[in-house]
Motif scaffolding. Structure first.
Motif, PDB file in Angstrom:
ATOM      1  N   LEU A  84       1.075  -1.561   0.108  1.00 51.86           N
ATOM      2  CA  LEU A  84      -0.025   0.409   0.229  1.00 51.86           C
ATOM      3  C   LEU A  84       0.610   1.291  -0.055  1.00 51.86           C
ATOM      4  O   LEU A  84       1.438   1.528   0.663  1.00 51.86           O
ATOM      5  CB  LEU A  84      -0.575  -0.632   1.338  1.00 51.86           C
ATOM      6  N   ASN A  86      -0.136   5.817   0.214  1.00 55.78           N
ATOM      7  CA  ASN A  86      -0.909   6.706   0.984  1.00 55.78           C
ATOM      8  C   ASN A  86       0.094   8.141   0.214  1.00 55.78           C
ATOM      9  O   ASN A  86       1.008   8.201   1.615  1.00 55.78           O
ATOM     10  CB  ASN A  86      -1.849   6.333   2.154  1.00 55.78           C
ATOM     11  N   VAL A 100       4.816  -0.815  -5.428  1.00 59.88           N
ATOM     12  CA  VAL A 100       3.424  -0.914  -5.607  1.00 59.88           C
ATOM     13  C   VAL A 100       2.964  -1.644  -6.678  1.00 59.88           C
ATOM     14  O   VAL A 100       2.167  -3.083  -6.296  1.00 59.88           O
ATOM     15  CB  VAL A 100       3.047   0.388  -5.316  1.00 59.88           C
ATOM     16  N   ASN A 104       1.912  -6.114  -6.839  1.00 60.23           N
ATOM     17  CA  ASN A 104       0.497  -6.667  -6.646  1.00 60.23           C
ATOM     18  C   ASN A 104      -0.022  -6.487  -7.883  1.00 60.23           C
ATOM     19  O   ASN A 104      -0.373  -7.050  -8.127  1.00 60.23           O
ATOM     20  CB  ASN A 104       0.030  -4.792  -6.055  1.00 60.23           C
ATOM     21  N   LEU A 143      -4.639   7.249  -2.727  1.00 59.34           N
ATOM     22  CA  LEU A 143      -4.299   5.797  -3.313  1.00 59.34           C
ATOM     23  C   LEU A 143      -3.883   5.469  -4.876  1.00 59.34           C
ATOM     24  O   LEU A 143      -4.417   4.492  -5.726  1.00 59.34           O
ATOM     25  CB  LEU A 143      -5.704   4.810  -2.434  1.00 59.34           C
ATOM     26  N   TYR A 146      -1.878   2.296  -5.852  1.00 61.32           N
ATOM     27  CA  TYR A 146      -2.665   0.906  -5.254  1.00 61.32           C
ATOM     28  C   TYR A 146      -3.714   0.590  -5.411  1.00 61.32           C
ATOM     29  O   TYR A 146      -3.763  -0.009  -5.651  1.00 61.32           O
ATOM     30  CB  TYR A 146      -2.779   1.395  -3.402  1.00 61.32           C
ATOM     31  N   LYS A 150      -4.436  -2.727  -8.555  1.00 57.90           N
ATOM     32  CA  LYS A 150      -5.441  -3.511  -8.083  1.00 57.90           C
ATOM     33  C   LYS A 150      -6.262  -3.059  -9.372  1.00 57.90           C
ATOM     34  O   LYS A 150      -6.922  -4.851  -9.275  1.00 57.90           O
ATOM     35  CB  LYS A 150      -5.907  -2.801  -6.717  1.00 57.90           C
TER      36      LYS A 150
END
Length: 227
Positions: A84, A86, A100, A104, A143, A146, A150
């Protein structure tokens, strides 16, 4: 009948709970996390663990060697590990995005590629995404890296389901809403989620074992709230 199950991101939160659920149900588990100590300390029978960093290309060879030596095949892979960030977009750097995405997206892709030769018809790859990665869902400042990472694994899942459908291997992705974990606290300090990590782990546990009977190449939004 016991199954061979790999779970990533097992040092805390949902992954930590999942390992215990599978072990209790009599399945064989390989728990992969940079910090293997939390799982080691549980001293569970039929659970193996070693330190594994999704960003370390050599680490994947250890996974391959373990499967070849101990199991021969894998029934379920749960790509649960996540990184993550932020941070306001204007302050992010290319290396922030790389870090990231390496965990991910590239990590999910590489581990799946390494494990697939050991899977056969009826196997299931479950990737944990986030509601923040779902097109049209509510988005939050800070975000960008992140949530976009995703989103990438949602499309990756759809593509792999198509590519491997003739092999009988299923790929599904779960976009989780707010779950009370350390990672949620990092993203939304002070927010109290309506679902605990053990509760969400129960759902993922059942879905990973049976969801492939009903779904393939699907994104399921597992969310009853958004912060």
């Amino acid at each position: 009948m016991s199954k061979n199950i790999i779970v990533t991101g097992t040092s805390r939160g949902i992954g930590f709970e999942l390992v215990q659920l599978f072990a209790k149900a009599g399945h064989n588990v390989l728990a992969l996390s940079r910090n293997e100590k939390p799982i080691q300390d549980l001293n569970l029978e039929n659970v193996s663990c070693f330190s594994f960093d999704l960003n370390d290309s050599k680490a994947y060879q250890n996974v391959k060697a373990f499967i070849e030596k101990e199991w021969g095949q894998v029934d379920v892979l749960i790509n649960n590990a996540g990184a993550l960030l932020n941070k306001p977009f204007s302050e992010t750097t290319i290396s922030d995005f790389e870090t990231v995405y390496k965990t991910n997206v590239y990590g999910v892709s590489e581990l799946t590629r390494v494990v697939l030769p050991f899977m056969k018809g009826g196997s299931h790859v479950v990737t944990i995404s986030s509601m923040g990665g779902v097109q049209g869902s509510m988005k939050f400042p800070g975000l960008a890296a992140y949530s976009s990472s995703k989103a990438a694994v949602i499309t990756l899942t759809e593509l792999l389901a198509e590519e491997y459908k003739d092999f009988g291997i299923s790929f599904n992705v779960l976009a989780l809403g707010a779950v009370q974990t350390e990672m949620l606290e990092e993203a939304f300090p002070g927010y109290q989620a309506p679902i605990t990590a053990p509760e969400m782990a129960e759902y993922i546990f059942g879905f990973s074992l049976n969801g492939n009977k009903y779904y393939n190449g699907k994104l399921l939004q597992v969310s009853n709230s958004t912060p």
